[in-house]
Scaffold this motif. Structure first.
Motif, PDB file in Angstrom:
ATOM      1  N   LYS A 111      11.499   8.134  -1.332  1.00 45.09           N
ATOM      2  CA  LYS A 111      11.055   8.879   0.048  1.00 45.09           C
ATOM      3  C   LYS A 111      10.931   7.851   0.727  1.00 45.09           C
ATOM      4  O   LYS A 111      10.180   6.849   1.104  1.00 45.09           O
ATOM      5  CB  LYS A 111       9.985   9.827  -0.135  1.00 45.09           C
ATOM      6  N   ILE A 112      11.621   8.177   2.087  1.00 45.51           N
ATOM      7  CA  ILE A 112      11.641   7.658   3.495  1.00 45.51           C
ATOM      8  C   ILE A 112      11.260   8.469   4.632  1.00 45.51           C
ATOM      9  O   ILE A 112      11.619   9.631   4.701  1.00 45.51           O
ATOM     10  CB  ILE A 112      12.871   6.896   3.724  1.00 45.51           C
ATOM     11  N   PRO A 113      10.213   7.938   5.433  1.00 49.58           N
ATOM     12  CA  PRO A 113       9.376   7.015   5.483  1.00 49.58           C
ATOM     13  C   PRO A 113       8.342   6.613   4.357  1.00 49.58           C
ATOM     14  O   PRO A 113       8.253   7.478   3.554  1.00 49.58           O
ATOM     15  CB  PRO A 113       8.711   6.973   6.690  1.00 49.58           C
ATOM     16  N   HIS A 114       8.002   5.274   3.726  1.00 52.77           N
ATOM     17  CA  HIS A 114       6.924   4.951   3.108  1.00 52.77           C
ATOM     18  C   HIS A 114       5.793   5.449   3.786  1.00 52.77           C
ATOM     19  O   HIS A 114       5.346   4.714   4.767  1.00 52.77           O
ATOM     20  CB  HIS A 114       7.212   3.571   2.731  1.00 52.77           C
ATOM     21  N   THR A 115       5.342   6.480   3.234  1.00 53.28           N
ATOM     22  CA  THR A 115       3.949   7.110   3.977  1.00 53.28           C
ATOM     23  C   THR A 115       2.751   7.083   2.979  1.00 53.28           C
ATOM     24  O   THR A 115       3.003   7.634   1.780  1.00 53.28           O
ATOM     25  CB  THR A 115       4.290   8.395   4.512  1.00 53.28           C
ATOM     26  N   GLY A 116       1.500   6.608   3.270  1.00 58.68           N
ATOM     27  CA  GLY A 116       0.429   6.880   2.418  1.00 58.68           C
ATOM     28  C   GLY A 116       0.025   5.277   1.991  1.00 58.68           C
ATOM     29  O   GLY A 116       0.187   4.318   2.340  1.00 58.68           O
ATOM     30  N   TRP A 117      -1.030   5.533   1.130  1.00 60.08           N
ATOM     31  CA  TRP A 117      -1.674   4.280   0.338  1.00 60.08           C
ATOM     32  C   TRP A 117      -0.944   3.532  -0.578  1.00 60.08           C
ATOM     33  O   TRP A 117      -0.202   4.112  -1.296  1.00 60.08           O
ATOM     34  CB  TRP A 117      -3.026   4.686  -0.160  1.00 60.08           C
ATOM     35  N   ASN A 118      -0.964   2.138  -0.458  1.00 63.63           N
ATOM     36  CA  ASN A 118      -0.245   1.359  -1.389  1.00 63.63           C
ATOM     37  C   ASN A 118      -0.962   0.055  -1.618  1.00 63.63           C
ATOM     38  O   ASN A 118      -1.754  -0.272  -0.609  1.00 63.63           O
ATOM     39  CB  ASN A 118       1.111   1.265  -1.027  1.00 63.63           C
ATOM     40  N   GLN A 119      -0.942  -0.274  -2.705  1.00 64.54           N
ATOM     41  CA  GLN A 119      -1.772  -1.545  -3.112  1.00 64.54           C
ATOM     42  C   GLN A 119      -0.769  -2.889  -2.602  1.00 64.54           C
ATOM     43  O   GLN A 119       0.206  -3.014  -2.448  1.00 64.54           O
ATOM     44  CB  GLN A 119      -1.830  -1.964  -4.577  1.00 64.54           C
ATOM     45  N   VAL A 120      -1.840  -3.794  -2.014  1.00 67.50           N
ATOM     46  CA  VAL A 120      -1.384  -5.128  -1.420  1.00 67.50           C
ATOM     47  C   VAL A 120      -1.542  -6.200  -2.163  1.00 67.50           C
ATOM     48  O   VAL A 120      -2.788  -6.389  -2.849  1.00 67.50           O
ATOM     49  CB  VAL A 120      -1.777  -5.016  -0.177  1.00 67.50           C
ATOM     50  N   SER A 121      -0.693  -7.017  -2.760  1.00 65.36           N
ATOM     51  CA  SER A 121      -0.932  -8.202  -3.428  1.00 65.36           C
ATOM     52  C   SER A 121      -1.102  -9.456  -2.565  1.00 65.36           C
ATOM     53  O   SER A 121      -0.255  -9.794  -1.931  1.00 65.36           O
ATOM     54  CB  SER A 121       0.338  -8.637  -4.457  1.00 65.36           C
ATOM     55  N   LEU A 122      -2.318 -10.228  -2.712  1.00 60.60           N
ATOM     56  CA  LEU A 122      -2.614 -11.010  -1.540  1.00 60.60           C
ATOM     57  C   LEU A 122      -2.163 -12.680  -2.021  1.00 60.60           C
ATOM     58  O   LEU A 122      -2.387 -12.811  -3.441  1.00 60.60           O
ATOM     59  CB  LEU A 122      -4.088 -11.113  -1.522  1.00 60.60           C
ATOM     60  N   LYS A 123      -1.688 -13.321  -1.327  1.00 60.76           N
ATOM     61  CA  LYS A 123      -1.552 -14.710  -1.448  1.00 60.76           C
ATOM     62  C   LYS A 123      -2.957 -15.381  -1.107  1.00 60.76           C
ATOM     63  O   LYS A 123      -3.542 -15.236   0.010  1.00 60.76           O
ATOM     64  CB  LYS A 123      -0.460 -15.445  -0.632  1.00 60.76           C
ATOM     65  N   GLU A 124      -3.450 -16.177  -2.039  1.00 57.67           N
ATOM     66  CA  GLU A 124      -5.065 -16.751  -1.984  1.00 57.67           C
ATOM     67  C   GLU A 124      -5.062 -17.731  -0.729  1.00 57.67           C
ATOM     68  O   GLU A 124      -4.341 -18.308  -0.402  1.00 57.67           O
ATOM     69  CB  GLU A 124      -5.427 -17.479  -3.181  1.00 57.67           C
ATOM     70  N   GLY A 125      -6.267 -17.476  -0.276  1.00 55.32           N
ATOM     71  CA  GLY A 125      -6.560 -18.771   0.685  1.00 55.32           C
ATOM     72  C   GLY A 125      -6.569 -18.152   2.181  1.00 55.32           C
ATOM     73  O   GLY A 125      -6.997 -19.329   2.753  1.00 55.32           O
ATOM     74  N   ASP A 126      -6.080 -17.346   2.671  1.00 60.53           N
ATOM     75  CA  ASP A 126      -6.072 -17.020   3.962  1.00 60.53           C
ATOM     76  C   ASP A 126      -7.234 -16.332   4.482  1.00 60.53           C
ATOM     77  O   ASP A 126      -7.698 -15.145   4.174  1.00 60.53           O
ATOM     78  CB  ASP A 126      -4.823 -16.508   4.529  1.00 60.53           C
TER      79      ASP A 126
END
Length: 198
Positions: A111-126
């Motif tokens: 479904k477009i737009p992408h709407t709502g909550w989603n998980q975010v994968s982080l690159k460490e260290g920032d």
């Protein structure tokens, strides 16, 4: 103090309300002489990246923005503006970070737009994501995404494709999600930005 760059691209009330709630001082930038009052900047934006770029160009602030050496955070369309090009309007953008903003493909029931909550994968260290756990949820609303690039992607999200949820080059940061609508994780990110080394 944070300077919010005003160029007529969207409602910034939810952002200013979040900053007020967190006790983070801010002001508005509408002309070149305003920049010196602040030690970091936010480029907000909702809607159409091509139209937003046209509005930004009309302000005359584009050369100033490109030369900023203090921390800058682009949010949603503001993040897209710091990339090189958007398929939305086939528009050349600020080209501060040399990657592209692309359109989601409506396939496999996506479904477009992408709407709502989603998980975010982080690159460490920032420090932008300091005290935010990996796979935290953030709130998204967008039909276009920034391509994933190992050199510039700070955090990624999956929605049909893997895309950049956050990007960074030097002092320029971007987040595709809306931190001001993302609960405690979003508030932590705004606090982190307010305390980044200028």
């Amino acid at each position: 103090m944070i300077g919010i760059i005003q160029y007529g691209a969207g409602n910034i009330f939810s952002l200013t309300a979040a900053l007020d709630r967190l006790g983070i001082e801010y002001g508005m930038i509408s002309q070149e002489s305003d920049f010196g009052q602040y030690d970091r900047y936010i480029i907000p934006g909702v809607g159409h990246a091509g139209a937003a770029m046209q509005k930004l160009e009309k302000t005359g602030l584009v050369p100033v923005i490109r030369k900023i050496t203090k921390p800058v955070l682009g949010i949603c369309v503001g993040m897209q503006l710091i990339t090189a090009f958007s398929e939305e309007g086939n528009a050349d953008l600020l080209n501060i970070i040399p990657i592209k903003t692309l359109k989601f493909k409506e396939e496999n029931g996506l479904k477009i737009p992408h709407t709502g909550w989603n998980q975010v994968s982080l690159k460490e260290g920032d420090d932008l994501f300091k005290n935010i756990k990996n796979q935290a949820y953030f709130y998204f609303v967008h039909s276009y995404f920034i391509e994933h690039d190992n050199l510039y992607t700070l955090a990624s999200t999956q929605y049909g494709v893997r895309f950049s949820a956050s990007i960074k080059k030097d002092n320029f940061y971007g987040v595709q999600f809306h931190p001001e609508k993302s609960g405690l994780a979003g508030e932590q990110l705004l606090k982190n930005f307010a305390h980044l080394n200028a």
